[in-house]
Structure formats: structure tokens, C-alpha cells
Design an enzyme around this catalytic site. Structure first.
Site, PDB file in Angstrom:
ATOM      1  N   TYR A 136       0.828  -1.208   0.000  1.00 29.71           N
ATOM      2  CA  TYR A 136       0.000   0.000   0.000  1.00 29.71           C
ATOM      3  C   TYR A 136       0.858   1.251   0.000  1.00 29.71           C
ATOM      4  CZ  TYR A 136       0.830   0.892   5.014  1.00 29.71           C
ATOM      5  OH  TYR A 136       1.402   1.180   6.222  1.00 29.71           O
ATOM      6  N   ARG A 168       8.187   4.494  -4.510  1.00 29.78           N
ATOM      7  CA  ARG A 168       8.225   3.586  -3.365  1.00 29.78           C
ATOM      8  C   ARG A 168       7.229   2.446  -3.562  1.00 29.78           C
ATOM      9  NH1 ARG A 168       7.297   5.853   2.630  1.00 29.78           N
ATOM     10  NH2 ARG A 168       5.150   6.029   1.872  1.00 29.78           N
ATOM     11  N   ARG A 206      -7.253 -20.823  -1.849  1.00 34.05           N
ATOM     12  CA  ARG A 206      -6.191 -20.610  -0.854  1.00 34.05           C
ATOM     13  C   ARG A 206      -5.016 -21.567  -1.047  1.00 34.05           C
ATOM     14  NH1 ARG A 206      -3.951 -21.946   3.854  1.00 34.05           N
ATOM     15  NH2 ARG A 206      -3.311 -20.261   5.244  1.00 34.05           N
ATOM     16  N   HIS A 252      -0.513 -20.997  -0.590  1.00 35.16           N
ATOM     17  CA  HIS A 252       0.527 -19.986  -0.384  1.00 35.16           C
ATOM     18  C   HIS A 252       1.202 -19.575  -1.696  1.00 35.16           C
ATOM     19  CE1 HIS A 252      -0.115 -21.163   3.702  1.00 35.16           C
ATOM     20  NE2 HIS A 252       0.844 -20.414   4.173  1.00 35.16           N
ATOM     21  N   LYS A 310       6.358  -1.689   1.924  1.00 31.34           N
ATOM     22  CA  LYS A 310       5.153  -1.162   2.600  1.00 31.34           C
ATOM     23  C   LYS A 310       4.049  -2.199   2.435  1.00 31.34           C
ATOM     24  CE  LYS A 310       3.091   3.423   3.321  1.00 31.34           C
ATOM     25  NZ  LYS A 310       3.202   3.421   4.780  1.00 31.34           N
ATOM     26  N   GLU A 339      12.937   2.660  13.700  1.00 30.10           N
ATOM     27  CA  GLU A 339      11.955   3.694  13.355  1.00 30.10           C
ATOM     28  C   GLU A 339      10.835   3.645  14.382  1.00 30.10           C
ATOM     29  OE1 GLU A 339      10.008   2.884   9.592  1.00 30.10           O
ATOM     30  OE2 GLU A 339      10.135   0.727   9.901  1.00 30.10           O
TER      31      GLU A 339
HETATM   32  N1  PMP Z   1       7.719   3.900   8.983  1.00 23.32           N
HETATM   33  C1  PMP Z   1       6.565   3.209   9.049  1.00 23.32           C
HETATM   34  C2  PMP Z   1       6.582   1.833   9.604  1.00 23.32           C
HETATM   35  C3  PMP Z   1       5.362   3.790   8.591  1.00 23.32           C
HETATM   36  O1  PMP Z   1       4.215   3.091   8.623  1.00 23.32           O
HETATM   37  C4  PMP Z   1       5.377   5.117   8.103  1.00 23.32           C
HETATM   38  C5  PMP Z   1       4.098   5.796   7.670  1.00 23.32           C
HETATM   39  N2  PMP Z   1       3.610   5.285   6.497  1.00 23.32           N
HETATM   40  C6  PMP Z   1       6.602   5.809   8.048  1.00 23.32           C
HETATM   41  C7  PMP Z   1       7.759   5.163   8.500  1.00 23.32           C
HETATM   42  C8  PMP Z   1       6.684   7.209   7.499  1.00 23.32           C
HETATM   43  O2  PMP Z   1       6.622   7.206   6.096  1.00 23.32           O
HETATM   44  P1  PMP Z   1       6.068   8.470   5.292  1.00 23.32           P
HETATM   45  O3  PMP Z   1       6.901   9.640   5.703  1.00 23.32           O
HETATM   46  O4  PMP Z   1       6.257   8.111   3.872  1.00 23.32           O
HETATM   47  O5  PMP Z   1       4.635   8.625   5.686  1.00 23.32           O
END
Ligand code: PMP
Length: 281
Positions: free
Chosen positions: A30, A49, A97, A99, A144, A176
Site C-alpha cells: 500500500y 516507493r 487458498r 501460499h 510497505k 523507526e
Molecule cells: N515507517 C513506518 C513503519 C510507517 O508506517 C510510516 C508511515 N507510512 C513511516 C515510517 C513514514 O513514512 P512516510 O513519511 O512516507 O509517511
């Protein structure tokens, strides 16, 4: 109004088959794109991205850049707010279903718009409290992925503690936040963890580093040890909807004097100016 597989429709009318691999396996990726005054912010970076995430899960991009731009433009036009948050979601599609990748199925493409709620002036002025936790996610945090169960559980640690975010540490180093990137200020230098498989390459993270370089704020992109986080002069968190916020407390302890610091205030101003300039062009 939402978008699903080629059609715009009211959200209540949208249906997904129960065998969608997004539902069954969390097999999808996403993006979340902020829209200011009906203009998507850093769209090409978000679409790059997205391509990186699709490559990471070996799923072909269902649309060209031009098609994405047109679809997003149309979705923005169909929704009433000036500032929106576009959520875009692609799964491997619907199949019995199993994998293994099913051959020859079409991906599911879904987009919705929500009002963009950025951080309030009060939150910017006060800063936020965060708690720390061990980063127990997989080793492809650069993708993501819609399978966000670890992030959900980690974020709930913060909610249960009355904090705004969970700061993640892996093997003694900062990675993070559960849904944000984290910056550290030490010796008046801005420190950022390096982009690698252990964190999501935030679009806001890039903006912050660009603005810092332009303002000649000393920056270092390098691994940041837990002890450096705990004795930081300032801590910030960044994301597309929160923008940049000061972290004033970590695990109940004040960060320095427990107030948003001068470098944060400078960066918050730079970010707002940058955003307003880009959107006026
Ligand atoms: N790290 C994670 C795990 C996130 O979910 C997000 C938000 N999407 C970010 C960092 C920040 O990314 P962005 O600045 O692109 O929103």
C-alpha cells in the site's frame, strides 16, 4: 467515493471476495499519499516507493505512472475535502487458498480518500510522549506491506501506555516508529538511521534531510545506538500525516528538558514553508 478495480463507487457499495489474498494472507502492498489543496504531495516519490514494494513482493505494477496519476486525480476530484489522505492498496488478487503465487490472476486495486488530519498546533507546541519496544518485525521493513500485524501490536503498546507512538529498537539500535520515522539530535547534529531493510524509507524522512541540508544543519545518516537515543538533545518523529513532531518524553523520562527543542521548531517552520511553496507552484 472509493476506487475498486476500474470503477469509482460509494464505499458502501464496494465488495471484496473472501478469497482475496489480501484478506487471506495479507499478500499486498500500500501507499498513503497526503493531498494539500487537492494536489498530491511528492506523488512521484510515493509511486517510486510503491514500485519498490511491488518489486519486493514480486507483483507486476497494474498501472503506468500516468494511469496512477489520472486515477488519483479523479479520486481527489470525487471527494469534497481540500486536504485529503489517499490510501492506495494492491493485493495479488483472488484465488483458491494456496501460499504459492496463483498463475494468471488479476491483482485487486483499491483506493480511498480520507480527510487529511495533520498534527494540531497544540501537539506541535507540546510534543508527544513515546514508549520503546523491541522491533520484532520481519527483515523486509522497506516493503510497505499490508500485513501490518507486528506494527499493529507494537503501536498498541503506545496506546495502552497513553503515548503517541512506539519507538523501535533492534539489536541495540534505533530503527523507526511503529508508523513513523525517528530522528535524533545530538551535539546540534541531526542523526537519521540509514535506509535499509530494517525501516520504511519515509517520504517525509527524505524531505526532512533535504530541508536540513539546505538549511546547513549538520546531518549524519548512520546507525544510532539506544544509549544515544536515551541521552538525545532532541527526538522527532515524522510521517506523511503527522509531518514532524517533537518527542518530549521517552518511556516516561523527559528528552532533555522535556520541551520541543530549537532545532525542531526550526525544522517544523521549514517544513511548513516548503509545503506551502510546493503547493503554490
Ligand atoms: N515507517 C513506518 C513503519 C510507517 O508506517 C510510516 C508511515 N507510512 C513511516 C515510517 C513514514 O513514512 P512516510 O513519511 O512516507 O509517511
Amino acid at each position: 467515493m472509493i476506487y475498486l478495480n476500474g470503477r469509482f463507487m460509494p464505499a458502501e457499495e464496494a465488495c471484496i471476495p473472501v478469497l482475496d489474498r489480501g484478506f487471506i494472507f495479507g499478500d499486498g502492498v500500500y501507499e498513503l499519499i497526503p493531498v494539500y489543496s487537492r494536489r498530491p504531495f511528492r506523488l512521484s516519490e510515493h509511486l517510486s516507493r510503491l514500485q519498490h514494494s511491488l518489486d519486493g513482493i514480486r507483483l507486476a505494477n497494474p498501472h503506468s505512472t500516468q494511469e496512477w496519476e489520472r486515477l488519483i486525480e479523479e479520486l481527489i476530484a470525487l471527494n469534497s475535502e481540500e486536504d485529503q489522505s489517499i490510501y492506495l492498496h494492491i493485493t495479488r488478487g483472488v484465488a483458491k487458498r494456496d501460499h504459492a503465487f496463483p498463475p494468471g490472476i488479476a491483482p485487486t486495486v483499491f483506493m480511498m480518500s480520507n480527510p487529511l488530519i495533520t498534527s494540531s498546533a497544540e501537539l506541535v507546541a507540546s510534543g508527544v510522549a513515546v514508549v520503546s519496544a523491541a522491533d520484532n518485525r520481519w527483515l523486509r521493513c522497506d516493503i510497505k506491506a499490508i500485513s501490518l500485524l507486528p506494527n499493529v501490536l507494537l503501536r498498541q503498546i503506545a496506546v495502552d501506555a497513553g503515548a503517541a507512538e512506539t519507538l523501535l529498537l533492534r539489536d541495540g539500535f534505533l530503527t523507526e516508529g511503529a508508523a513513523s520515522n525517528i530522528f535524533v539530535v545530538r551535539d546540534n547534529t541531526l542523526l537519521a538511521p540509514p535506509k535499509n531493510n530494517l525501516m520504511l524509507p519515509g517520504i517525509t524522512y527524505d524531505v526532512i534531510l533535504e530541508l536540513a541540508a539546505a538549511a546547513r544543519i549538520p546531518c549524519e545518516v548512520r546507525r544510532i545506538a539506544e544509549a544515544e537515543v536515551r541521552s538525545a538533545q532532541e527526538l522527532w518523529l515524522t510521517s506523511s500525516n503527522k509531518e514532524v513532531l517533537a518527542i518530549t518524553h521517552l518511556d516516561g523520562q523527559p528528552v532533555a528538558d522535556g520541551l520541543p527543542g530549537p532545532l525542531f521548531k526550526q525544522m517544523h517552520r521549514l517544513y511548513q514553508d516548503y509545503k506551502n511553496n510546493v503547493m503554490r507552484k
